[in-house]
Design a protein around this motif. Structure first.
Motif, PDB file in Angstrom:
ATOM      1  N   TYR A  95       0.750  -1.041  -0.084  1.00  0.00           N
ATOM      2  CA  TYR A  95      -0.018   0.022   0.163  1.00  0.00           C
ATOM      3  C   TYR A  95       0.738   1.302  -0.140  1.00  0.00           C
ATOM      4  N   THR A 101      -5.826   7.888  -1.067  1.00  0.00           N
ATOM      5  CA  THR A 101      -7.088   6.776  -1.063  1.00  0.00           C
ATOM      6  C   THR A 101      -7.566   6.785  -2.428  1.00  0.00           C
ATOM      7  N   ARG A 107      -7.371   2.455   0.580  1.00  0.00           N
ATOM      8  CA  ARG A 107      -6.105   2.909   0.596  1.00  0.00           C
ATOM      9  C   ARG A 107      -5.456   2.567  -0.782  1.00  0.00           C
ATOM     10  N   LYS A 108      -4.748   3.301  -1.306  1.00  0.00           N
ATOM     11  CA  LYS A 108      -3.896   3.263  -2.424  1.00  0.00           C
ATOM     12  C   LYS A 108      -3.171   1.993  -2.633  1.00  0.00           C
ATOM     13  N   VAL A 109      -3.255   1.304  -3.671  1.00  0.00           N
ATOM     14  CA  VAL A 109      -2.283   0.027  -3.963  1.00  0.00           C
ATOM     15  C   VAL A 109      -1.029   0.467  -4.630  1.00  0.00           C
TER      16      VAL A 109
END
Length: 129
Positions: A95, A101, A107-109
């Protein structure tokens, strides 16, 4: 021979965002062009609600990410949970910052994995790409 295939992409779970943007842009331009041609006739006839109909074409490219989400989270819920348990237990997702986000508040990967699950008759294949 019955083949059931499911693809789980943890980086882009709703598909390629550039492809969706491109399809949405093309349909938006086509609906604007159609509106340009038919708007004078609708205005002269006093049919103002029909002016919104050409913009309904934009539902088509927005339906693909919605169908992917429904397919993963509702239709194949048990399979999705099993695959996500594998991904989380093996820590296959990295992450980004906690502040970054996605659109849906997740949450941004940074680095994800793409899992192809294919069930052919009795055998089950899980491929990580």
């Amino acid at each position: 021979m019955k083949i059931k295939k499911l693809v789980l992409d943890t980086k882009n779970p709703l598909g390629n965002p550039n492809g969706v943007k491109m399809a949405l842009g093309v349909t938006l331009l086509s609906s604007i062009g159609l509106e340009y041609k038919v708007a004078p006739q609708f205005i002269n006839a006093g049919n103002y609600t029909a002016l919104a109909y050409p913009f309904l074409i934009n539902i088509i490219p927005l339906g693909y990410p919605c169908w992917k989400w429904v397919n993963l989270h509702i239709v194949n819920y048990k399979i999705y949970k099993q695959l996500m348990n594998i991904v989380h237990s093996e820590q296959l997702i990295d992450y980004g910052d906690k502040k970054e986000t996605t659109t849906f508040g997740e949450r941004k990967v940074e680095y994800g994995v793409k899992i192809k699950r294919q069930k052919v008759h009795i055998l089950l294949y899980i491929l990580m790409v």
